[in-house]
Design an enzyme around this catalytic site. Structure first.
Site, mmCIF file in Angstrom:
data_model
loop_
_atom_site.group_PDB
_atom_site.id
_atom_site.type_symbol
_atom_site.label_atom_id
_atom_site.label_comp_id
_atom_site.label_asym_id
_atom_site.label_seq_id
_atom_site.Cartn_x
_atom_site.Cartn_y
_atom_site.Cartn_z
ATOM 1 N N LYS A 95 0.822 -1.200 0.000
ATOM 2 C CA LYS A 95 0.000 0.000 0.000
ATOM 3 C C LYS A 95 0.865 1.262 0.000
ATOM 4 O O LYS A 95 1.906 1.320 0.633
ATOM 5 C CB LYS A 95 -0.904 0.021 1.232
ATOM 6 C CG LYS A 95 -1.811 -1.189 1.369
ATOM 7 C CD LYS A 95 -2.949 -1.153 0.397
ATOM 8 C CE LYS A 95 -3.907 -2.309 0.658
ATOM 9 N NZ LYS A 95 -5.004 -2.348 -0.294
ATOM 10 N N GLY A 114 -12.822 -16.285 -1.736
ATOM 11 C CA GLY A 114 -14.206 -15.839 -1.915
ATOM 12 C C GLY A 114 -14.663 -15.675 -3.339
ATOM 13 O O GLY A 114 -15.630 -16.295 -3.758
ATOM 14 N N SER A 115 -13.965 -14.849 -4.109
ATOM 15 C CA SER A 115 -14.454 -14.555 -5.457
ATOM 16 C C SER A 115 -13.837 -15.502 -6.471
ATOM 17 O O SER A 115 -12.706 -15.966 -6.320
ATOM 18 C CB SER A 115 -14.134 -13.110 -5.837
ATOM 19 O OG SER A 115 -12.737 -12.894 -5.842
ATOM 20 N N ASP A 121 -14.257 -10.192 5.611
ATOM 21 C CA ASP A 121 -12.978 -9.739 5.065
ATOM 22 C C ASP A 121 -12.563 -8.398 5.663
ATOM 23 O O ASP A 121 -13.346 -7.448 5.665
ATOM 24 C CB ASP A 121 -13.082 -9.568 3.549
ATOM 25 C CG ASP A 121 -13.014 -10.887 2.804
ATOM 26 O OD1 ASP A 121 -12.485 -11.848 3.365
ATOM 27 O OD2 ASP A 121 -13.487 -10.938 1.652
ATOM 28 N N GLU A 163 -4.109 -0.564 6.389
ATOM 29 C CA GLU A 163 -3.952 0.678 5.639
ATOM 30 C C GLU A 163 -4.711 1.833 6.278
ATOM 31 O O GLU A 163 -4.451 2.994 5.983
ATOM 32 C CB GLU A 163 -4.402 0.511 4.189
ATOM 33 C CG GLU A 163 -5.904 0.568 3.982
ATOM 34 C CD GLU A 163 -6.283 0.287 2.541
ATOM 35 O OE1 GLU A 163 -7.142 0.990 2.035
ATOM 36 O OE2 GLU A 163 -5.719 -0.635 1.947
ATOM 37 N N HIS A 213 -9.956 -12.108 6.398
ATOM 38 C CA HIS A 213 -8.874 -12.121 5.411
ATOM 39 C C HIS A 213 -8.208 -10.755 5.396
ATOM 40 O O HIS A 213 -8.882 -9.727 5.462
ATOM 41 C CB HIS A 213 -9.417 -12.443 4.015
ATOM 42 C CG HIS A 213 -8.378 -12.347 2.939
ATOM 43 N ND1 HIS A 213 -7.316 -13.223 2.870
ATOM 44 C CD2 HIS A 213 -8.217 -11.479 1.912
ATOM 45 C CE1 HIS A 213 -6.555 -12.892 1.834
ATOM 46 N NE2 HIS A 213 -7.073 -11.839 1.245
ATOM 47 N N GLU A 243 -2.116 -12.744 2.962
ATOM 48 C CA GLU A 243 -1.306 -12.807 1.749
ATOM 49 C C GLU A 243 0.158 -12.944 2.146
ATOM 50 O O GLU A 243 0.714 -12.055 2.762
ATOM 51 C CB GLU A 243 -1.513 -11.548 0.918
ATOM 52 C CG GLU A 243 -2.946 -11.388 0.444
ATOM 53 C CD GLU A 243 -3.072 -10.402 -0.694
ATOM 54 O OE1 GLU A 243 -2.156 -10.344 -1.528
ATOM 55 O OE2 GLU A 243 -4.088 -9.708 -0.750
ATOM 56 N N HIS A 260 -2.292 -12.121 -8.019
ATOM 57 C CA HIS A 260 -2.135 -10.911 -8.822
ATOM 58 C C HIS A 260 -1.261 -11.160 -10.045
ATOM 59 O O HIS A 260 -1.173 -10.312 -10.923
ATOM 60 C CB HIS A 260 -1.539 -9.785 -7.981
ATOM 61 C CG HIS A 260 -2.369 -9.450 -6.779
ATOM 62 N ND1 HIS A 260 -2.140 -10.026 -5.541
ATOM 63 C CD2 HIS A 260 -3.435 -8.640 -6.625
ATOM 64 C CE1 HIS A 260 -3.028 -9.554 -4.681
ATOM 65 N NE2 HIS A 260 -3.823 -8.719 -5.307
ATOM 66 N N CYS A 282 -5.513 -14.362 -2.250
ATOM 67 C CA CYS A 282 -6.619 -13.410 -2.292
ATOM 68 C C CYS A 282 -7.716 -13.984 -3.181
ATOM 69 O O CYS A 282 -7.617 -15.116 -3.657
ATOM 70 C CB CYS A 282 -6.108 -12.061 -2.837
ATOM 71 S SG CYS A 282 -7.137 -10.650 -2.391
#
Length: 778
Positions: free
Chosen positions: A118, A437-438, A604, A610, A646, A670, A699, A731
């Site tokens: 980040k 999840g996704s 999540d 951040e 997560h 992660e 990613h 992720c």
């Protein structure tokens, strides 16, 4: 005395994400590099024209990036990681560093992407520079100079922007032991001297050098290094030293000693620093005040800002510059595209293009322009009207928030007891496998969502289409033999926006995109009023998915702190108050999910770190209310209901106590890019609950081998007891395609099964030795 007006940067993605689509076409081989560069040039020229047409004193050059501005700086300095050096660096080199390179795409056996993390406390990600003690730096990437030429040839008064040498070093990491990256500073400064010399030859008068780390609590060696650094790089080009995101008062005594010509401070983030800065500002410096917030979507109260700046203008005259607080990279591009907003809501907002106009308006008003002064008064009226709007401030929500107690944030029994209940109910194997999840958001899903939103599909037709995608995701997971399934989130365009669309108190947009990393853009919702849940949000989808399988189905929620961090929050109430409202809404959803038979619920919180303030002295207050918000949302779960959470790209050492205080039954994190380094914090803290360290980087398009995953899990098992480990990706898999996803997950499942056998043999061997020892003693 004309007031100089400028911004620190402008969004690079295009008002309709033109850069994203061009990048992805290039990566798929659908366009060549020349076509990609053409799109970039068109975006830059449009951005410069926007700034010039509005009347800014400067157009910013160097804020455009093909992937990330820190990565651009890495190439500018000739500092490409060795594994990605294949001849002279070009655009493909840049993309390799950011995205990695698979074994199949080169003869070099593949190369991992550099770490991504980040950018301070924003949702933007940068590619982390890597440093070793033999590193050298050489100006070898011409992008900055080419863009300065482009802007000059187009007739613009150019102010290049450059990430400063100390911030560049600080934001990186050592990749070998036994040295401090700060020792590289003398070599690095030689490259910065060359950069400034080239800019001087191009006729540049002012350069903006960003040193955002000056807003941190820097250790003395870093702070002391600034004086020498800016003496060494002093040139014929005037330097505006730029800071943002927090106050620089802690560093001010060092800052005013530097060989620069001006200072920019962020008054949106830290308005209280103005008096101290004015008191110590050198007589020959300009002072750029960031009064238009570059990190939000709210219309600036220019009337109030004008009243605040007028005494400063009287004191400094032309030495006062007016600016955005930070780069407008963090704001959407243009409010004019939002045709679906009501007139009232529109009157509350300003996107990047409108913020440019706000900066210019303030400059004119400070110069005494009567029309501009009157316009400031009229422009600020909607802000005042909103303060008393009943549909913004809801008595029912306020009453519920005021009734929050410590007991409301407490699970009914401790983790050890919950774990026994959950083991009995869930019946999971050693090293249970799951995903975050996704699943891939295919073109078919996107087309159907678009058709539904445009009225071409009815609600019933859209629901059936989504159920088809959910059924497909369940079928694929069962074929892979994953242990805990997810429904895939086909109904969600974004993990935060979906909840924003289904909670009262949010406003979503059509084109409010901002860059997250590379080609990935997000469209943050906007908190416009008090938040409440009017009906169940996810229950129907999760129970439908559960009806298709005998395996455990995870309910999927986005946590209160992440929704807060990944939306544009209100400015009229505290972030803590917004988090509490969100927590109460999600608490109701948890209750409904478990009542509907969902035994595992993931909440999540990838953004919890951040949200930390930049100053460490402010951390604990934030962590206290952030943890409380999560616990409020989860505490309605019964002992047998397993709560997962997560977290993404987090350095856990400084927040590990707060992570443990969340009291989630399972945390997934992660870790693959860091080669399991992040687990050290959990090992040293003796983290008591279950952990799923990510075993491959979603990613990157690279598909992890079974051996790779086995190796990572074994490393994890050296730090965390194997009976408390889960096996999962880093992720969610939304941005990947199905072939990549299934290939990676197949290797993940086979690795877990192989490891179960190996660990079972080790356990048997240990038990046999123990029995033999007992018999010998007897």
């Amino acid at each position: 005395m004309t007031t100089t007006t400028h911004i620190l940067g402008y969004p690079r993605i295009g008002e309709k994400r033109e850069l994203k689509f061009a990048q992805e076409k290039y990566w798929r081989g659908e366009i060549d590099q020349a076509e990609l560069k053409k799109v970039g040039a068109e975006l830059r020229h449009k951005n410069w024209q926007t700034q010039a047409s509005a009347g800014l004193s400067f157009a910013v050059a160097g804020d455009f990036a093909w992937y990330d501005h820190v990565l651009t700086t890495t190439l500018l300095l000739g500092h490409v990681p060795k594994r990605h050096r294949h001849g002279f660096p070009d655009l493909d080199t840049l993309f390799r560093v950011g995205r990695g390179q698979s074994q199949s795409s080169c003869a070099c056996h593949g190369a991992a992407a550099s770490d991504m993390t980040k950018w301070f406390n924003t949702n933007y990600h940068y590619i982390v520079p890597e440093f070793s003690k033999e590193d050298t730096f050489e100006v070898s990437w011409p992008q900055l100079f080419e863009e300065v030429n482009e802007a000059v040839q187009a007739g613009h008064n150019v102010k290049p922007v450059l990430l400063g040498p100390l911030s560049y070093l600080y934001l990186g990491k050592e990749i070998e032991d036994g040295f401090d990256r700060l020792t590289l500073l003398p070599r690095l400064l030689t490259a910065y001297q060359a950069i400034l010399a080239k800019l001087a030859k191009q006729g540049v008068e002012w350069v903006q050098i960003d040193e955002p780390i000056l807003a941190l609590e820097l250790e003395k060696p870093w702070l002391d290094a600034f004086k020498l650094a800016y003496q060494v790089i002093r040139s014929d080009v005037k330097v505006l030293l730029t800071t943002y995101f927090d106050s620089v008062v802690d560093s001010l005594d060092r800052i005013v000693e530097l060989s620069v010509d001006g200072l920019h401070v962020d008054l949106s983030a830290a308005p209280e620093q103005l008096d101290a800065v004015l008191a110590k500002l050198p007589q020959n410096w300009v002072l750029s005040l960031g009064v238009v917030n570059g990190r939000n979507v709210w219309r600036s109260d220019v009337k109030a800002q004008l009243e605040r700046l007028q005494p400063v203008k009287a004191a400094l005259g032309e030495r006062l510059w007016v600016a955005s607080s930070c780069s407008l990279l963090h704001s959407p591009v243009d409010l004019e595209l939002e045709a679906g907003l009501s007139a009232e809501v529109r009157s509350w907002f300003a996107f990047a293009k409108q913020k440019v106009s706000e900066v210019v308006l303030l400059g004119k008003a400070l110069d005494g322009d009567a029309a501009a002064i009157a316009q400031c008064e009229a422009y600020s009226q909607p802000i005042q009207a909103r303060k008393s709007a009943a549909h913004v401030h809801k008595a029912t929500v306020q009453s519920r928030v005021n009734a929050i107690t410590a007991e409301l944030a407490q699970r009914s029994v401790p983790y050890a007891e919950r774990a026994r209940h959950q083991a009995e109910v869930l019946q999971l194997p050693l090293l249970p496998t799951t995903t975050i999840g996704s699943f891939p958001q295919t073109s078919e899903i996107r087309v159907q969502r678009s058709a539904y939103r445009s009225g071409q599909l009815s609600s019933a037709e859209y629901e059936q289409a989504l159920k088809g995608h959910i059924a497909d995701a369940v079928k694929r997971q069962e074929a892979l033999d994953l242990d805990v399934l997810v429904h895939g989130e086909a109904e969600r365009n974004d993990m935060v926006e979906y909840f924003a669309e289904n909670l009262a108190g949010f406003q979503t947009t059509q084109f409010g995109w901002v860059q997250s990393y590379g080609s990935r853009c997000v469209k943050p919702a906007i908190v416009v009023a008090d938040i409440e849940r009017e009906q169940p949000i996810t229950v129907g989808w999760s129970t439908y998915a559960q009806s298709l399988t005998s395996k455990q189905m995870k309910g999927m929620l986005t946590g209160p702190v992440t929704i807060l961090c990944w939306t544009f929050p209100r400015e009229d109430i505290s972030r803590k108050a917004i988090a509490q409202q969100l927590a109460l809404a999600l608490r109701d959803e948890v209750s409904d999910l478990q009542d509907a038979g969902i035994n595992i619920i993931q909440i999540d919180e990838p953004a919890i770190r951040e949200g930390l303030p930049l100053k460490k002295r402010d951390h604990q207050n934030y962590l206290d209310w952030a943890v409380e918000a999560f616990r409020i949302s989860a505490a309605s779960a019964r002992p047998e209901t397993q709560i997962h959470t997560h977290m993404c790209y987090s350095e856990f050492n400084e927040i590990i106590e707060s992570v443990a205080a969340l009291d989630a039954d399972v945390i997934t994190i992660e870790t693959s890019r860091s080669n399991m380094e992040l687990l050290k914090a959990f090992e040293e803290f003796n983290y008591p609950n279950e952990i799923g360290p990510g075993v491959y980087d979603i990613h990157s398009p690279n598909i992890p081998s079974e051996e790779w995953i086995v190796d990572l899990v074994k490393k994890a098992a050296q730090k965390i007891p194997v009976e408390r480990l889960w096996v999962n990706p880093d992720c969610g898999l939304k941005t990947r395609n199905w072939p990549e996803t299934e290939a990676a997950l197949a290797n993940l499942v086979s690795a877990a099964k192989r490891l179960r056998k190996e660990f079972a043999k080790e356990t048997t061997a240990v038990n046999s030795e123990a029995v033999a020892d007992v018999e010998t003693e007897a």
